[in-house]
Write a protein that holds these residues in place. Sequence first.
Motif, short mmCIF file in Angstrom:
data_model
loop_
_atom_site.label_atom_id
_atom_site.label_comp_id
_atom_site.label_asym_id
_atom_site.label_seq_id
_atom_site.Cartn_x
_atom_site.Cartn_y
_atom_site.Cartn_z
N LEU A 65 0.86 -1.19 0.00
CA LEU A 65 0.00 0.00 0.00
C LEU A 65 0.89 1.24 0.00
O LEU A 65 0.99 1.97 0.98
CB LEU A 65 -0.93 -0.03 1.21
CG LEU A 65 -1.84 -1.25 1.29
CD1 LEU A 65 -2.58 -1.28 2.61
CD2 LEU A 65 -2.81 -1.27 0.11
N GLU A 66 1.55 1.45 -1.13
CA GLU A 66 2.60 2.46 -1.21
C GLU A 66 2.09 3.87 -1.50
O GLU A 66 2.84 4.83 -1.34
CB GLU A 66 3.62 2.04 -2.27
CG GLU A 66 4.31 0.74 -1.90
CD GLU A 66 5.26 0.24 -2.97
OE1 GLU A 66 5.42 0.92 -3.99
OE2 GLU A 66 5.83 -0.84 -2.77
N ALA A 67 0.85 4.02 -1.92
CA ALA A 67 0.33 5.34 -2.27
C ALA A 67 -0.60 5.86 -1.18
O ALA A 67 -1.56 5.21 -0.80
CB ALA A 67 -0.41 5.28 -3.61
N CYS A 68 -0.27 7.05 -0.69
CA CYS A 68 -1.11 7.71 0.32
C CYS A 68 -1.64 8.99 -0.30
O CYS A 68 -0.87 9.87 -0.70
CB CYS A 68 -0.28 8.01 1.56
SG CYS A 68 -1.21 8.84 2.87
N PHE A 69 -2.96 9.09 -0.38
CA PHE A 69 -3.62 10.27 -0.94
C PHE A 69 -4.37 11.00 0.17
O PHE A 69 -5.02 10.37 1.00
CB PHE A 69 -4.63 9.87 -2.02
CG PHE A 69 -4.00 9.43 -3.31
CD1 PHE A 69 -3.80 10.34 -4.32
CD2 PHE A 69 -3.64 8.11 -3.50
CE1 PHE A 69 -3.23 9.94 -5.53
CE2 PHE A 69 -3.07 7.70 -4.70
CZ PHE A 69 -2.87 8.61 -5.72
N PHE A 70 -4.28 12.31 0.14
CA PHE A 70 -5.14 13.14 0.97
C PHE A 70 -6.20 13.70 0.03
O PHE A 70 -5.88 14.34 -0.97
CB PHE A 70 -4.34 14.23 1.67
CG PHE A 70 -3.43 13.66 2.72
CD1 PHE A 70 -3.90 13.43 4.01
CD2 PHE A 70 -2.12 13.31 2.40
CE1 PHE A 70 -3.07 12.86 4.96
CE2 PHE A 70 -1.29 12.74 3.36
CZ PHE A 70 -1.77 12.51 4.63
#
Length: 153
Positions: A65-70
């Motif tokens: 889960l390498e992508a973190c979006f705000f």
Amino acid sequence: MAARLDELDRKILRRLQADAGESLDAIAREVGSSKTPVWNRIRKMREAGVIGPSTVIVDPDALGLEACFFVLIRTSEHEAEWQARFLDALRARPEVQEAHRLAGEIDYILKVRVENARAYDTFYQALISEVRVFNVTALLSMEELKAETALPV
């Protein structure tokens, strides 16, 4: 209303926040007390709601889960029915790690953890198919500089 905590309670909380799996003997030794009083204080803080369930912090990269979006959401809908549908939609999606209702121009901010941009788009399409929103802006975190779970006690 804030719970009344003395310095020993705060020391215990700092130890538990650092490692909730630490033995009661080790915690008692670290805070300068004995096992039974420490156990009683932990029990009382659980009963008072100061301490919630014990969990494990998992490394998202280790799970891919390498992508973190705000995700910033503006809506023109503020009725109770819309809010309930929106909340249900958020709760049904494990990708949403945090959700906050805001004061100001942006109504909501979400922290969404996914594998990549394609997975985010799948999440986004599903969300907007369930609830109507006026505007959505997604910001990709390039690097996490600080992430704390411990509160300053």
